[in-house]
Scaffold this active site. Sequence first.
Site, PDB file in Angstrom:
ATOM      1  N   ASP A 310       0.627  -1.617  -0.019  1.00  0.00           N
ATOM      2  CA  ASP A 310      -0.117   0.170  -0.069  1.00  0.00           C
ATOM      3  C   ASP A 310       0.601   1.618  -0.704  1.00  0.00           C
ATOM      4  OD1 ASP A 310      -2.754   1.287   0.511  1.00  0.00           O
ATOM      5  OD2 ASP A 310      -1.568   2.275   2.467  1.00  0.00           O
ATOM      6  N   GLU A 353       1.664  -0.613  -4.832  1.00  0.00           N
ATOM      7  CA  GLU A 353       0.255   0.537  -4.951  1.00  0.00           C
ATOM      8  C   GLU A 353       1.140   1.870  -5.363  1.00  0.00           C
ATOM      9  OE1 GLU A 353      -2.508   2.910  -4.279  1.00  0.00           O
ATOM     10  OE2 GLU A 353      -1.659   2.208  -2.546  1.00  0.00           O
TER      11      GLU A 353
END
Length: 621
Positions: A310, A353
């Site tokens: 993330d 990401e």
Amino acid sequence: MDQTISDFDIHLFHEGTLYNAHHTFGAHLEKQKKKVTGTRFTVWAPHAQAVSVTGSFTNWETGKYEMTRVNQEGIWTCTIDRDLTGEMYKYAITTASGDLVLKSDPYAFHSELRPQTASVVYDLSGYKWGDQLYRQRVRKRRPIYERPLSIYELHLNSWKQKEDGSYFTYREYADELIPYVKEHGFTHIELLPLTEHPLDASWGYQGTGYFSPTSRFGTPHDLMYLIDRCHQEDIGVLMDWVPGHFCKDSHGLYMFDGEPLYEYDSFNDRENHEWGTANFNLAKGEVRSFLISNALYWMHFYRIDGLRVDAVANIIYWANSEPETANPYATEFLQELNKAVFKENPRFLMMAEDSTDWPGVTKPVHEGGLGFNYKWNMGWMNDVLDYMEYHPFERRHHHHKLTFSLVYAYSENYILPLSHDEVVHGKRSLLHKMPGEYWEKFAQWRLLLSYLITHPGKKLLFMGGEFAQFDEWKYVQGLDWFLKDYDSHHQADHFSKELMDFYTNHKALHEFDHDPQGFEWIDADNAEQSIYSFIRKGKRKSDTLMVICNFTNVTYDHFELGAPFEGKWEEVFSSDLQQFGGTNLLNQSATTVEKPLHNRKQSLTVKIPPFGVTIWKPAKK
């Protein structure tokens, strides 16, 4: 000094290369001849004056089990001559200023059910896995770059709930989720962060227990059961992972021993103002040991098949820096992380990401890259969703939004994400983003998913997107499953199953996903009609697919376009089938004529439905 902690491990921990730190730190049962003789606790707290273990076995009295300081760098340990399996505990830390703080164990394997915050002594051994055939198949398969990869992203809390609003357990999810995913043809599921976290509304992205699967759905063994069952049905399991920042709740990592420890010393570097969290201090060897060990822990103990990392942009750039300034400690950490992961398992998926244009995210470390094997294509996602929200007859002015992605499509190994971030906080669901009347919304939703499937890159779809949920994601309740009782959503669900089956079974859509020879435009410049036509290629000529996408509601009964090669072509997929809710404007077949068009020697005349995608393949001789 406690002899269960070696000098070499201590050296590696401080250096940042103890990649099995969870074997040393945390709560561990000591056994002799399979009999538990005691429970050993080890923690890192260099600024503490004193540390003791307290818990349900002391009636939460502090000071009863004092820990011994092992070294100047602040490792503390003690062994309690009891089997404390299932007991709750915390570390009672006396800070340098004399304050007493109670902290959960950073390396705890299990946690008390929120809103309580204690760690729980848990023995991870004993689960008998049944996924041996799956693991053998994975090792023998061709690399994932050449195979279909379709990810169903989901949030366990809100995928489905019981009638009283309570959650299913990990074991119950195995019965509910696995048949559904298999029926819809996804190759993998991706679970929003499973690490323990105090606030439901954070969706798991603000964690406290990195080694502790959230107890909302059961025990660690229960989670192993869910993953095992997925593997037995040939479904890979991925997990969102957050190595950039962590929750600031008082029982967690934040100011762990009264001073910055897991976070940066500098306030400006430490504070993540956007999310109200603290940034990990990636310059510290002990923090690197903690995080890289955590990645390998999920791989080894839970047999996770990959991690979606993330907020990589938040990691590689210093927080609050103007202009953005690269953090060299962060890039070194990511490189070391990926080297360690792929050394253990070359087929593991490490997906960044990343919303930046940082070069070489998926380039190997030895070639100067960050070392991931996949990157989310945020540019593609933003452009295509912006484009879809324009009125259909305004799209001709924004034609480049769909062609630009092919300029850089092969600069990284990309995953095309239609993720949770795009259907929450007022952004509306995929269906609701589409302009026009009700039938037009569904037709454009089918068009969007068809474009996702036919564009180069692997695929990701957030839950609810497969049956065209109308409302945006409501993370406090389950999906609107009742919608499937309505024809439009029932047809949408049927469409997504057929589309995913088509993707999986047509090699041209995945064999050359990361190679320019797998894609060729037929006509990229038809802005006036908002029609895009292109070719996807496999290793064999007979696998070639011709794709035509119409982004307006105009119907074409006689549309000419250049064909890749001469002969008879068959329509093998249409988003406009009546069973999908379409107008049923279909083609059977078409044969090329010697009429040059689009820089090709031959052309075809076909029908193109409104807001439709039609896919063609050379007829078998």
